[in-house]
Every structure is written in structure tokens, then in C-alpha cells.
Write an enzyme that holds these catalytic residues in place. Structure first.
Site, short mmCIF file in Angstrom:
data_model
loop_
_atom_site.label_atom_id
_atom_site.label_comp_id
_atom_site.label_asym_id
_atom_site.label_seq_id
_atom_site.Cartn_x
_atom_site.Cartn_y
_atom_site.Cartn_z
N ASP A 1 0.86 -1.19 0.00
CA ASP A 1 0.00 0.00 0.00
C ASP A 1 0.89 1.23 0.00
O ASP A 1 2.12 1.11 0.04
CB ASP A 1 -0.96 -0.01 1.20
CG ASP A 1 -2.32 0.60 0.81
OD1 ASP A 1 -2.32 1.67 0.17
OD2 ASP A 1 -3.35 0.00 1.14
N HIS B 1 -2.30 2.95 -4.95
CA HIS B 1 -1.86 2.49 -3.62
C HIS B 1 -0.43 1.96 -3.70
O HIS B 1 -0.08 0.96 -3.07
CB HIS B 1 -2.79 1.38 -3.09
CG HIS B 1 -4.11 1.91 -2.58
ND1 HIS B 1 -4.22 2.73 -1.48
CD2 HIS B 1 -5.37 1.73 -3.03
CE1 HIS B 1 -5.50 3.02 -1.27
NE2 HIS B 1 -6.23 2.44 -2.20
N GLU C 1 -9.38 2.42 -6.23
CA GLU C 1 -9.17 3.83 -5.88
C GLU C 1 -8.06 4.52 -6.68
O GLU C 1 -7.35 5.37 -6.14
CB GLU C 1 -8.89 3.95 -4.37
CG GLU C 1 -10.06 3.43 -3.55
CD GLU C 1 -9.88 3.56 -2.04
OE1 GLU C 1 -10.86 3.95 -1.40
OE2 GLU C 1 -8.79 3.26 -1.53
N TRP D 1 -16.40 -4.67 -2.52
CA TRP D 1 -16.23 -3.93 -1.25
C TRP D 1 -17.10 -2.69 -1.17
O TRP D 1 -17.53 -2.32 -0.10
CB TRP D 1 -14.76 -3.57 -1.02
CG TRP D 1 -14.20 -2.47 -1.89
CD1 TRP D 1 -13.75 -2.58 -3.17
CD2 TRP D 1 -13.99 -1.10 -1.51
NE1 TRP D 1 -13.29 -1.38 -3.62
CE2 TRP D 1 -13.41 -0.45 -2.62
CE3 TRP D 1 -14.21 -0.36 -0.35
CZ2 TRP D 1 -13.08 0.91 -2.60
CZ3 TRP D 1 -13.88 0.99 -0.33
CH2 TRP D 1 -13.32 1.61 -1.46
N ASP E 1 -12.27 -2.21 10.45
CA ASP E 1 -11.58 -1.01 10.93
C ASP E 1 -12.59 0.03 11.40
O ASP E 1 -12.21 1.06 11.94
CB ASP E 1 -10.68 -0.41 9.83
CG ASP E 1 -11.40 -0.15 8.52
OD1 ASP E 1 -12.44 -0.80 8.25
OD2 ASP E 1 -10.93 0.71 7.75
N TRP F 1 -8.19 -2.79 7.94
CA TRP F 1 -7.20 -1.79 7.52
C TRP F 1 -6.67 -1.16 8.80
O TRP F 1 -7.43 -0.92 9.73
CB TRP F 1 -7.86 -0.74 6.62
CG TRP F 1 -8.62 -1.36 5.49
CD1 TRP F 1 -9.95 -1.58 5.42
CD2 TRP F 1 -8.07 -1.88 4.27
NE1 TRP F 1 -10.28 -2.19 4.24
CE2 TRP F 1 -9.14 -2.39 3.52
CE3 TRP F 1 -6.77 -1.96 3.74
CZ2 TRP F 1 -8.97 -2.97 2.26
CZ3 TRP F 1 -6.61 -2.54 2.50
CH2 TRP F 1 -7.69 -3.04 1.77
N GLU G 1 -4.82 1.80 9.58
CA GLU G 1 -4.32 3.16 9.84
C GLU G 1 -4.49 3.58 11.29
O GLU G 1 -3.67 4.30 11.83
CB GLU G 1 -4.85 4.21 8.87
CG GLU G 1 -6.28 4.17 8.39
CD GLU G 1 -6.49 3.21 7.24
OE1 GLU G 1 -6.42 2.00 7.48
OE2 GLU G 1 -6.78 3.66 6.13
#
Ligand code: ACM
Ligand code: ZN
Length: 608
Positions: free
Chosen positions: A32, A107, A172, A238, A265, A313, A315
Site C-alpha cells: 500500500d 496504492h 481507488e 467492497w 476497521d 485496515w 491506519e
């Protein structure tokens, strides 16, 4: 493992958890923007450079500044090929297949920080220290060298991972640089492509040909459907269920992982009482309500649904104990959903059995989550005696719920909820869960606004979007006001168009007050109406305006908020009441959706 790196020891423990739940695939997101995590012998800089970022952990994830010259990038890590083999072999002993994900074309800031020559601009780039949005620095699709680079990487990856599927991301990708890049534009011309969406499709199809030439299958996020799906590719759905439906209907295999139920997440309890999470709100009960086979598929098409998965995820997840907290026990709910036919699923029963499993988790030392202390204030309205019934439920087993009906804050000495509360008057219910005299979560509140419109017949001249119909027309007069969450099942959404509904009060009725509620959430493209106009009629044919209630709030000043547009001190009689609300129409200038259709959400029409 990209947003935060986790070592092999934890990856094995995670695999143990997957195995405990009788799931059989571990999807390993190795690439990523914020970190490249797999050693590639031919391109050593991928991990020498791409695996490390400057430590800005003390700042919020979004809006972290980029690395400055001289700052040391020492935060991160990667797996050597020996470690990868060790994990794959360990997983095999537990009957788990590891599916690696090598992201492209977006990504990949971490890869471009190491090898900027495979971007459109040539860089230079640094490994982002936090969130990147939109993702414009992506692989150049016009340069054949990019494909050689990716194919070399995939060759090493396929040697390490014996899995049937190789995940290649695809999500994305912002095409801003592709639009400006001479090589990308030349590719579009030469390949007779319509636009940049088709260029991405060209990209993914070319990679799919390479992967299938090696006897493997490609899988990617549902964006790979855009511009045309590669023939042998499978899809991971997704952004909702639609990508999965589309793929299965066209004979492609699909793994369901919709954001609505499978993004672990997201918050699992009230954000005010939980560790910081990415956003969203996906309780254990919500996960348990997931149906992985979309209803729009026939039996034959449903065979293309390989299964479902959850995504963590990281983060907002810097530690292994936090990672456990986010996935357990939501993983348990997902496992039961995936292993049980729909008619065997029973939330209450599952929740009771979970208390036993938690004893195992205790022995294993797993930092599992306690579940949400959310209280669902469930109500129903009985038209025959004009009474509302109120039930208070939660995810907790035998919770001690105290409540009030007079707007006061509930305490441990307020009435204890045991059986259905009945009211024939407007009330505000406030309730919280208590233990040892102290509240465990926050106070939940709902206004039951019984009025002359409650339970009456509603017809639309302008219906809401199919995506946000809530409980149908009666939702607008069911005595329940929507909460602060526009997706709570009480709010109806109109996409780009106005609302117009008629309420039949059943008989000539005196009217002193008319109102309708609205909610805004600009980040979800939802804005307040320009105005609401109310009309009355004796016969449902000729209407006279009772007046307009104008929303004074400029679109640019709107936050997440609820308003009521009302007319007061009226002195009218009416059999029919018509409510018209004017949609803002398009998202305002300066908004990310500027010029596109915006939404207007409404709930609860009150006639007094
Ligand atoms: C994703 O969440 N971007 C697949
Ligand atoms: Zn390019």
C-alpha cells in the site's frame, strides 16, 4: 500490514484466530502507499526504501506532512522471502491458503518512492507518512517497462505463494496523471480505448493475461469491473453488494466484503467510548445480520459467490492487541454467518453462546472487544388505540438498562427497563446501560412524537430513492424521529429530486402546527432542503398553501445536523396535508461533488 506493520509472530497468531473460526483463506495486503512489505530480490529498493516511512505517529492519520529532506525514515518493516515461506507453510498446517495482494495501479506510493521511473511524472516521491487522498501518483499505464517491473514482481510472488488466486488490488486509482501523461494518452489511442477507465481495464487485463499464463487466477477489488472485466478475473466486492452482483451475473467468481458489514476497521461501539477507529459503525449485531449471498442472484448465479471476508485496515491500529480488539469477536459473527444457512441464524442464541467462547478467548489471552453498549430504542405504533410501544434492546446479555421519559438524564436509580413501555402521549425516551451504579456507554435518546399525523396514510407524488426508502411511506408518520445517523432506517433519501407527500388525516382536522425534519451530512453529499412548503386541502384535489418554512443555512455552512422546518400558530382545518421540500439539487461549489446530484434526507412529519 501496510498502514502499520505487524511481525511474523503476530501474523501466525492471527492465522490461529482465523483457523479457530474455521475460515480458510488469509488475504495478506502486502502493498500500500504507506509501506511495501514483501522482499523482492530483483528490486531491493522496494523494501530498502518502500518499507520505511518517517514516524509521524503523534499526528492524526489524515493531513500528516510529507517527509522532509534529512528526516530519517525508520518506521515500518517488511517480510523476507524466508519469512513469507514460513508463514505460508504455517498457514498450510492449519488448512489456510494465503492469498497475497500486490496493489496496482494505485496504492503504490511506497513502490514509486523506490522506483519513480514507473510513474507518469518520474517523481521524486517519498513514502507517505499517513493518509493519501486522492491517490494520483500511480503506475504509468503507457510505459511497457512498468509492466515488466510488475511482472517480475508477480513472478517472485507466485514462487512464494502457491495460492490459486493472486490479488492485484485495482482500487481507488485517480486518473489525473494518466490524463496528462503523453505515454498514457498514446496507449489510449493505440489500443483504441475510450478513456482512462478503459485504460485501467487495459492495465488489469494485461496483468490478468500474465497471471493466467502462469496457471493462476487474478482477483481484484470491484473497480476492476469498470471499463470491462478481464475474462478470467474474480472480483472482491467492497463498495457494497452491486459489484458482486454484476460479477456473478456475468459468470465471474466473487468474494463479498461490503463496507457496510465487513470493514472491521470501523467502530463497533459508540465512538465516544471506543478507541479511535476509521469511521463508520459496524456493531457485532450488524455483522451477524450480514447475508453474503445478494438477494438479486438466482441459485445458479449464487454459485459464483466464493464466500466473504472481513478487512482490517490498520491506519488506526498501531498494536497487535488493538488488532485483536478490532477483529474479535466480529470475526466470530462473520464465521457463523458464513457457515450457517440463513434460517439457522439466531442473534440471541449466538450472543448467548459467545459468552462460552469468550472463556476460550480469555485462556488464549486475546484482547477481544466487549461489544457495543448501544441501546436500540425500538417502537411500534398501534393505530387502533393510538398507543406507541417502546422496547429497549442491546448487544449485552441481561443488561441493566435504566430509562426516563421526561427528558431528564437517566441514572442508576431511574426506572429499570424490564418490559415494553406503552404511551399514548409524545415522550422523549432516554436510556443507558449501567453496571455497579455507573453508566457503561452513552445515553441514547429518541423522541416519540405522536401527533395528528401519526399512523395516517401517506402517499408520494415524488418517491425517495430505492437505496433509502427506510420503512416505506409510513416511516414519515411512525411517531419516531430519525437519529443523528442518516442510515438508521428512519430517514428517507431523495437523490437530486424534491420530496412531495400527501397525508390523509382521515377526517377534517384542526391544524395549528406543521413540521418536517431534515438531516445534513455534507461528506455523504447530503444537504438540507432550500425550503419546505406545506399545503392543506379538504378533498385531496385543491390545495392551498399554509406557508413556506425556509432553511436559512447556506450549504457551505452545513455540518452533520438535524433541523425541523415548521409553521406555527396556524388556524386551519384540513383533511389532507401535502408537504413539499425543495432539494438543493446539486452539490455546491467547493464540495467534492460540486455539480453532481446531492441528497436530501427527511423524517417525521408532525401535524398538531
Ligand atoms: C478498499 O477498501 N479500498 C478496498
Ligand atoms: Zn503515464
Amino acid at each position: 500490514v501496510s498502514r502499520h506493520f505487524f511481525d511474523v509472530e503476530f501474523i501466525k497468531r492471527y492465522i490461529d484466530l482465523i483457523a479457530l473460526h474455521k475460515m480458510n483463506v488469509f488475504h495478506w495486503h502486502l502493498v500500500d502507499d504507506q509501506g511495501w512489505r514483501i522482499e523482492i530480490k530483483k528490486y531491493p529498493k522496494l523494501t530498502e526504501v518502500g518499507a520505511w516511512r518517517v514516524n509521524k505517529e503523534d499526528m492524526p492519520w489524515s493531513g500528516r506532512e510529507a517527509a522532509k529532506p534529512g528526516e530519517v525514515a525508520d518506521f515500518g518493516g517488511f517480510y523476507t522471502q524466508e519469512e513469507i515461506k514460513e508463514v505460508v507453510a504455517y498457514a498450510a498446517t492449519k488448512h489456510i491458503t494465503v492469498v497475497p495482494e500486490i496493489e496496482m495501479p494505485a496504492h503504490v506510493s511506497s513502490a514509486l518512492a523506490a522506483y519513480p521511473e514507473y510513474s507518469c511524472t518520474g517523481g521524486p516521491f517519498t513514502v507517505p507518512t499517513g493518509g493519501v487522498w486522492p491517490i494520483t501518483d500511480i503506475y504509468c499505464a503507457g510505459n511497457d517497462k512498468t509492466f515488466e517491473f510488475i511482472e517480475d514482481i508477480l513472478t517472485e510472488v507466485m514462487e512464494l505463494f502457491p495460492s490459486e488466486y493472486i490479488h492485484v488490488g485495482g482500487d481507488e486509482a485517480n486518473k489525473k496523471e494518466w490524463k496528462k501523461c503523453p505515454l498514457c494518452q498514446e496507449r489510449i489511442k493505440k489500443e483504441n480505448l475510450k478513456d482512462e477507465a478503459e485504460l485501467q481495464s487495459y492495465f488489469m487485463k494485461r496483468i490478468e493475461r500474465f497471471i493466467s499464463s502462469k496457471g493462476r487466477k487474478m482477483i481484484g477489488w470491484d473497480e476492476i469491473l469498470e471499463g470491462g472485466l478481464a475474462p478470467g478475473a474474480a472480483v472482491m466486492s467492497w463498495r457494497g453488494f452491486q459489484g458482486g452482483v454484476e460479477a456473478a451475473k456475468s459468470g465471474h467468481y466473487v468474494v463479498m466484503t461490503p463496507v457496510s458489514h465487513c470493514y472491521f476497521d470501523y467502530y463497533q461501539g459508540e465512538p465516544a467510548t471506543e478507541p479511535k477507529a476509521f469511521g463508520g459503525y459496524t456493531t457485532l449485531k450488524k455483522v451477524y445480520s450480514f447475508e453474503p449471498v445478494p438477494a438479486d442472484l438466482t441459485r445458479e448465479e449464487a454459485k459464483y459467490v466464493l464466500g466473504a471476508q472481513a478487512n482490517l485496515w490498520t491506519e488506526m491500529v498501531p498494536t497487535t492487541t488493538h488488532a485483536e480488539y478490532m477483529v474479535v469477536p466480529r470475526m466470530t459473527a462473520l464465521s457463523e454467518v458464513l457457515w450457517s444457512p440463513v434460517e439457522k441464524r439466531d442473534w440471541e442464541d449466538f450472543n448467548t453462546r459467545l459468552t462460552h467462547l469468550k472463556k476460550h478467548f480469555d485462556i488464549m489471552g486475546i484482547n477481544y472487544a466487549h461489544g457495543s453498549y448501544r441501546i436500540d430504542i425500538e417502537t411500534s405504533f398501534n393505530n387502533s388505540n393510538s398507543e406507541a410501544s417502546i422496547r429497549l434492546t442491546s448487544e449485552q446479555i441481561d443488561p441493566e438498562i435504566h430509562y426516563t421519559l421526561d427528558s431528564s438524564e437517566p441514572t442508576a436509580s431511574s426506572p429499570l427497563f424490564s418490559e415494553t413501555i406503552v404511551t399514548d402521549k409524545p415522550v422523549t425516551v432516554k436510556a443507558a446501560i449501567f453496571k455497579d451504579g455507573k453508566p457503561l456507554g452513552i445515553t441514547y435518546e429518541k423522541r416519540i412524537c405522536l401527533s395528528k399525523a401519526t399512523g395516517k396514510k401517506v402517499t408520494y407524488t415524488n418517491p425517495p430513492s430505492n437505496k433509502y426508502r427506510a420503512g416505506g411511506a409510513s416511516t414519515l408518520v411512525n411517531g419516531l424521529t430519525g437519529s443523528d445517523i442518516y442510515s438508521d432506517g428512519q430517514w428517507q433519501g431523495f437523490e437530486g429530486n424534491d420530496m412531495e407527500v400527501v397525508i390523509d388525516l382521515g377526517a377534517e382536522t384542526s391544524v395549528k402546527h406543521l413540521s418536517a425534519g431534515f438531516i445534513s451530512s455534507p461528506s455523504s453529499w447530503i444537504f438540507l432542503p432550500q425550503y419546505a412548503e406545506f399545503f392543506v386541502s379538504p378533498d385531496g384535489i385543491t390545495y392551498t398553501s399554509a406557508g413556506k418554512a425556509v432553511n436559512e443555512k447556506l450549504p457551505s455552512d452545513q455540518k452533520n445536523e438535524r433541523i425541523t422546518l415548521s409553521l406555527d400558530k396556524l388556524s386551519l382545518t384540513a383533511r389532507y396535508v401535502k408537504v413539499f421540500a425543495k432539494n438543493l439539487g446539486t452539490c455546491p461549489a467547493g464540495h467534492e461533488g460540486a455539480g453532481s446530484k446531492c441528497w436530501m434526507f427527511t423524517d417525521e412529519i408532525v401535524v398538531e
